[in-house]
Design an enzyme around this catalytic site. Structure first.
Site, PDB file in Angstrom:
ATOM      1  N   ALA A  22       0.833  -1.210   0.000  1.00 40.15           N
ATOM      2  CA  ALA A  22       0.000   0.000   0.000  1.00 40.15           C
ATOM      3  C   ALA A  22       0.864   1.256   0.000  1.00 40.15           C
ATOM      4  CB  ALA A  22      -0.921  -0.002   1.213  1.00 40.15           C
ATOM      5  N   VAL A  24       3.930   1.553  -1.149  1.00 38.94           N
ATOM      6  CA  VAL A  24       4.577   1.667  -2.458  1.00 38.94           C
ATOM      7  C   VAL A  24       3.608   2.265  -3.480  1.00 38.94           C
ATOM      8  CG1 VAL A  24       5.490   0.346  -4.398  1.00 38.94           C
ATOM      9  CG2 VAL A  24       6.245  -0.185  -2.074  1.00 38.94           C
ATOM     10  N   GLY A 101       7.274  -3.483  16.187  1.00 40.32           N
ATOM     11  CA  GLY A 101       6.670  -3.441  17.506  1.00 40.32           C
ATOM     12  C   GLY A 101       7.323  -2.421  18.412  1.00 40.32           C
ATOM     13  N   GLY A 103       9.977  -2.303  20.533  1.00 36.59           N
ATOM     14  CA  GLY A 103      11.398  -2.028  20.459  1.00 36.59           C
ATOM     15  C   GLY A 103      11.791  -1.280  19.197  1.00 36.59           C
ATOM     16  N   SER A 104      11.189  -1.667  18.094  1.00 30.04           N
ATOM     17  CA  SER A 104      11.498  -1.045  16.807  1.00 30.04           C
ATOM     18  C   SER A 104      11.011   0.397  16.760  1.00 30.04           C
ATOM     19  CB  SER A 104      10.844  -1.841  15.673  1.00 30.04           C
ATOM     20  OG  SER A 104      11.269  -3.187  15.708  1.00 30.04           O
ATOM     21  N   ASP A 126       1.291  -8.838  19.250  1.00 33.49           N
ATOM     22  CA  ASP A 126       1.067  -8.651  20.685  1.00 33.49           C
ATOM     23  C   ASP A 126       0.079  -7.526  20.980  1.00 33.49           C
ATOM     24  OD1 ASP A 126       3.003 -10.598  20.876  1.00 33.49           O
ATOM     25  OD2 ASP A 126       4.604  -9.218  21.459  1.00 33.49           O
ATOM     26  N   GLN A 250       0.818 -18.540  14.938  1.00 39.42           N
ATOM     27  CA  GLN A 250       0.098 -17.265  15.046  1.00 39.42           C
ATOM     28  C   GLN A 250       0.781 -16.141  14.286  1.00 39.42           C
ATOM     29  OE1 GLN A 250      -0.469 -17.379  19.553  1.00 39.42           O
ATOM     30  NE2 GLN A 250      -2.468 -16.696  18.859  1.00 39.42           N
TER      31      GLN A 250
END
Length: 316
Positions: A22, A24, A101, A103-104, A126, A250
């Site tokens: 999306a 791009v 997430g 940390g990123s 998460d 998952q």
């Protein structure tokens, strides 16, 4: 801004590829080039990037991230030594979209604090990012757990006198477990955020089954000591306990409709924000709308558990 760089970091999540596709498409409509950075922040450090275009649209239906990802580790320190501007220049990009997430996005917030053109997109099964009601990948992960619960309950209702436990992913947060337990009508849910009351749950299930109930169903987050909890439940309730560990099923598989639809909106808004110099923010879904919050706010803490749903399951 002539070229945008996209990178995926941390644990992969269903919907990442759809979001990349999306973004791009949105960039190309504005005449902006896009480069995919391979392997997360490591790719940025090593100047490992490739040009990507709308020919990748077919990847939107697939789970994972075709760009690959990596845990940050010491990469942020190494990037700081090299200089983020230098790293981006070597990759041939003028602005960054970081999909990942907590940390990123925390790393993205620190990079943005220096004025670097960065926009974040919350992607984690998460669903624990502060400032957004929803993270890409959560719906797909919960639906995997629900599908498992439905199939387990088919046999539970046929051959009675058993208690079933389903262990979900979620790291140190219980958002997946609570959502799955609530939707599946479980008897109990155990999470890291609240001390599990195993004895009360076992007696609740025992009372139900003594009165003619065919089974018990417990959902719990990973890393709580599943085998030990099962043994306690079995001893108190007096029924066999059967464990199903969902694990990384998952993370994989095709994203659901919700993850694909929000991935599209998130990716499009991220590009618009970069092009309008609205940097240092994270795309978010709040109160039914796609919006944006500051990256520093998103990285400031972990999202709280839905206590109302937790109590609805456990009855306390």
């Amino acid at each position: 801004m002539k070229t945008i760089g996209l990178l995926t970091s941390g644990g992969d999540a269903p919907g990442m590829n759809a979001c990349i596709a999306a973004a791009v498409e949105a960039a190309e409509k504005h005449g902006i080039r896009v480069r995919g950075i391979i392997g997360g922040f490591r790719g940025l450090l090593e100047a490992n990037s490739i040009p990507i275009g709308t020919e990748l649209a077919g990847l939107a239906r697939r789970g994972g991230s075709f760009l690959g990802t990596s845990r940050n580790g010491n990469l942020e320190k190494e990037l700081a030594k090299q200089g983020i501007a230098s790293a981006m220049s070597r990759c041939g990009v003028d602005g960054l979209v970081v999909l990942g997430g907590g940390g990123s996005l925390g790393a993205a917030a620190r990079i943005a604090a220096d004025g670097t053109p960065v926009v974040g997109i919350p992607c984690t099964i998460d669903n624990d990012i502060h400032g957004t009601d929803y993270c890409l990948g959560f719906d797909s992960a919960v639906n995997k757990a629900l599908r498992a619960a439905d199939e387990i309950l088919d046999t539970a209702e046929s051959l009675s006198e058993r208690i079933f436990m389903i262990e979900t992913l979620g790291g140190k947060t219980g958002h997946i477990a609570v959502a799955a337990a609530y939707a599946a009508g479980a008897d109990a849910v155990f999470v890291h955020e609240i001390q599990p009351d195993i004895e009360s749950a076992a007696r609740k299930i025992k009372t139900k089954m003594d009165a003619g109930g065919t089974h018990g169903l417990v959902v719990l987050c990973e890393n709580l000591g599943t085998a030990e909890i099962a043994a306690k439940l079995e001893a108190i309730a007096g029924r066999r306990v059967r464990i199903t560990i969902l694990g990384h099923t998952q993370r994989g598989g095709n994203p659901t409709y919700l993850d694909r639809a929000l991935a599209r909106e998130f990716g499009e808004l991220a590009v618009e924000m970069l092009l309008s110099s609205d940097y240092g923010k994270m795309v978010a879904y709040k109160d039914g709308k796609v919006t944006a919050v500051s990256l520093s706010e998103a990285a400031s803490k972990t999202k709280e558990l839905d206590i109302a749903k937790y109590r609805a399951v456990n009855g306390n």
